[in-house]
Enzyme design. Structure first.
Site, PDB file in Angstrom:
ATOM      1  N   GLU A 127       9.961  15.558  15.944  1.00  0.00           N
ATOM      2  CA  GLU A 127      10.295  15.470  14.526  1.00  0.00           C
ATOM      3  C   GLU A 127       9.439  16.452  13.742  1.00  0.00           C
ATOM      4  O   GLU A 127       8.207  16.371  13.760  1.00  0.00           O
ATOM      5  CB  GLU A 127      10.073  14.046  14.019  1.00  0.00           C
ATOM      6  CG  GLU A 127      10.517  13.857  12.582  1.00  0.00           C
ATOM      7  CD  GLU A 127      10.327  12.433  12.095  1.00  0.00           C
ATOM      8  OE1 GLU A 127      11.163  11.958  11.315  1.00  0.00           O
ATOM      9  OE2 GLU A 127       9.333  11.796  12.509  1.00  0.00           O
TER      10      GLU A 127
ATOM     11  N   LYS B  70       0.846  -1.199   0.000  1.00  0.00           N
ATOM     12  CA  LYS B  70       0.000   0.000   0.000  1.00  0.00           C
ATOM     13  C   LYS B  70       0.878   1.244   0.000  1.00  0.00           C
ATOM     14  O   LYS B  70       1.580   1.514   0.975  1.00  0.00           O
ATOM     15  CB  LYS B  70      -0.929   0.039   1.218  1.00  0.00           C
ATOM     16  CG  LYS B  70      -1.984   1.160   1.100  1.00  0.00           C
ATOM     17  CD  LYS B  70      -2.602   1.548   2.429  1.00  0.00           C
ATOM     18  CE  LYS B  70      -1.801   2.628   3.122  1.00  0.00           C
ATOM     19  NZ  LYS B  70      -1.898   3.944   2.440  1.00  0.00           N
TER      20      LYS B  70
ATOM     21  N   GLU C 233      10.344   0.986  10.462  1.00  0.00           N
ATOM     22  CA  GLU C 233      11.321   2.055  10.269  1.00  0.00           C
ATOM     23  C   GLU C 233      10.550   3.350  10.468  1.00  0.00           C
ATOM     24  O   GLU C 233       9.740   3.746   9.639  1.00  0.00           O
ATOM     25  CB  GLU C 233      11.936   1.961   8.877  1.00  0.00           C
ATOM     26  CG  GLU C 233      13.230   2.759   8.726  1.00  0.00           C
ATOM     27  CD  GLU C 233      12.994   4.125   8.127  1.00  0.00           C
ATOM     28  OE1 GLU C 233      12.945   5.093   8.930  1.00  0.00           O
ATOM     29  OE2 GLU C 233      12.846   4.234   6.919  1.00  0.00           O
TER      30      GLU C 233
ATOM     31  N   CYS D 275      13.356  10.841   7.212  1.00  0.00           N
ATOM     32  CA  CYS D 275      13.305  10.358   8.599  1.00  0.00           C
ATOM     33  C   CYS D 275      14.666  10.444   9.275  1.00  0.00           C
ATOM     34  O   CYS D 275      14.753  10.598  10.490  1.00  0.00           O
ATOM     35  CB  CYS D 275      12.782   8.929   8.638  1.00  0.00           C
ATOM     36  SG  CYS D 275      13.606   7.809   7.502  1.00  0.00           S
TER      37      CYS D 275
END
Length: 495
Positions: free
Chosen positions: A398, A194, A267, A301
């Protein structure tokens, strides 16, 4: 001397200059008005659809299918049926398909690069020079391992897991697809993947690559949709889930899979430290700082979003950094001169704006180079914060945007303590001329990847992954192949 003086060029030195527009043509990409779901080697109609847009100007690109829970079950069943023959195929035969995919991606790289920038907002030079070569290289690399599993893991009898559900993010759509599909197929598994809701188009174009490569039906299935589709895939009868995305969603997936025995690799997010010591080559370090945080608009990331500078060189580093930021070109992602493209979505732009405002409210000093942002689309100027405290939100959360927080340190021990003072542990960078210091820092930094005198460098042979709230398991290298295998009488490492 008179003759020499006459031959000299007396034209005035220009006081300023700008790059002429160098747009990449979109004619190479042929989009359908409406896409269905790629299941069992065929296109199936979806009951509902949503529109995917280009973040550079908010223009609609195509209607994409919204897969339901029933569609997900159909895709998993197709993958389960294909697994019976695919898993029994000799490794040398599986490798042929992977080699074909790698070659076709390389041949159609310009087409994919344009579509990646059009749908995702990243500069075309990054899609062209980073994403596509690496995507092709991952298939090429794992094709080489498909018939060598007994040598890859000596004295361990490896076998495929079965059907793998894979959910990928919007920041590197095609590259993340390659990171996940290539090792899964090499190991003998089948896949239901997906893509992210905002960037599904390169995954849908990849279905045509599968057709060209004549991959058996059902070995790879592509289903599109929002978070509900991803949740349905997690809840489906699959043997493994591989997820790349936010830490919050990763935690939710782990809770849903608890007690089911489904293999899992995650991850997740990061808040990487980029550490510059006083003996570093400053001009080189500044280039690494810029690449670490402004590459792909900071939608990375492992972005070096926290800069730690040794106090004795703080002022020259900041001065050089601000001058370098003034040269960054923000604008059309399809312009080959662009350094910083469009923010991926309105939702992400709002998130960046909110955290930047929090940084100002908490007392940090903001600097943004003068630049004219386009009127349409989603844009944010490259930003650096100085006078940042460890407790500030911009130093802890983040941001996933082109925003850098700068802190200082005096000793290696202090740098190490501050760098590790985060719930994340995905990556870090160390800038110094001393090899012994690099090794000392790398051994003690709680990060899955540590770059030395560089940043954001990737290779299919090298494992990538994190610690703590950055997830577990590895992608790339032999470490990325192992989570897609089961071993007789032995557990895999990291998923």
């Amino acid at each position: 001397m008179t003759d020499v003086e006459k031959r000299q060029d007396r034209s005035p030195v220009p006081q300023g200059w700008t790059y002429a527009p160098a747009p990449e043509s979109t004619e190479i990409v042929k989009l359908e008005d409406r896409y269905g779901l790629f299941i069992g080697g065929e296109w199936m109609a979806a009951q509902d659809h949503f529109t995917t847009i280009s973040p550079r100007d908010e223009s609609p690109l195509a209607e994409v299918g919204q897969a339901s829970a029933a569609d997900v079950e159909t895709a998993v069943a197709a993958a389960r049926d294909a697994f019976k023959s695919w898993s029994r195929l000799r490794g040398s035969e599986r490798s042929k398909y992977l080699f074909r995919i790698a070659r076709i991606l390389a041949e159609r790289s310009r087409e994919f690069a344009v579509l990646e920038s059009l749908n995702g907002g990243k500069p075309i030079k990054e899609s062209r020079d980073v994403d596509l070569p690496l995507a092709s290289a991952h298939f090429f690399y794992y094709a080489g391992w498909a018939d060598k599993l007994e040598y890859a893991f000596p004295n361990r009898r490896a076998k495929p897991l079965g059907v793998c559900g894979q959910i990928i993010p919007w920041n590197f759509p095609l590259l993340m697809l390659s990171w996940k599909i290539a090792p899964a197929l090499a190991a003998g598994n089948t896949v239901v993947l997906k893509p992210a809701e905002t960037t599904p188009l390169t995954a849908l174009l990849f279905c045509d690559v599968l057709r060209q490569a004549e991959l058996p039906p059902g070995v790879v299935n592509i289903i599109t949709g929002d978070g509900s589709t991803g949740a349905a895939l997690v809840d489906a009868e699959v043997d493994k889930i591989a997820f790349t995305g936010s830490t919050e969603v990763g935690k939710a997936i782990q809770r849903r899979l608890a007690g089911r025995g489904t293999k899992l690799t995650l991850e997740l997010g990061g808040k990487a430290a980029n550490i510059v010591f006083d003996d570093a080559a400053l001009d080189q370090a500044v280039e690494g700082i810029v690449n670490g945080i402004y590459f792909n608009q900071g939608h990375v990331c492992c972005a070096g979003s926290r800069l730690f500078v040794q106090e004795s060189i703080y002022e020259p580093v900041i001065e050089k950094l601000k001058k370098r930021m003034e040269t960054l070109r923000v604008g059309d992602p399809l312009d080959k001169n662009t350094d910083v493209g469009a923010i991926n979505s309105r939702e992400q732009l709002d998130r960046i704006t909110e955290l930047v405002q929090a940084g100002e409210d908490e007392g940090a000093e903001i600097y943004q180079p003068p630049c004219q942002l386009p009127e349409k689309g989603y844009w944010f100027a490259p930003t650096v914060f100085t006078n940042v405290a460890q407790s500030y939100r911009i130093a802890q959360e983040e941001i996933f945007g082109p925003v850098l927080s700068v802190l200082t340190f005096r000793t290696p021990d202090e740098a190490l303590e501050k760098a590790n003072n985060t719930p994340y542990g995905l990556s870090a960078g160390v800038w110094t001329e001393k090899g012994s210091r690099i090794l000392w820092m790398a051994e003690r930094l709680r990060a899955g990847v540590v770059w030395a005198n560089t940043f954001n460098r990737f290779d299919p042979t090298s494992p990538f992954g994190g610690y703590k709230e950055s997830g577990f398991g590895r992608e790339g290298g032999l470490h990325g192949l192992e989570p897609y295998l089961a071993f007789d009488g032995a557990e895999t490492f990291g998923g």
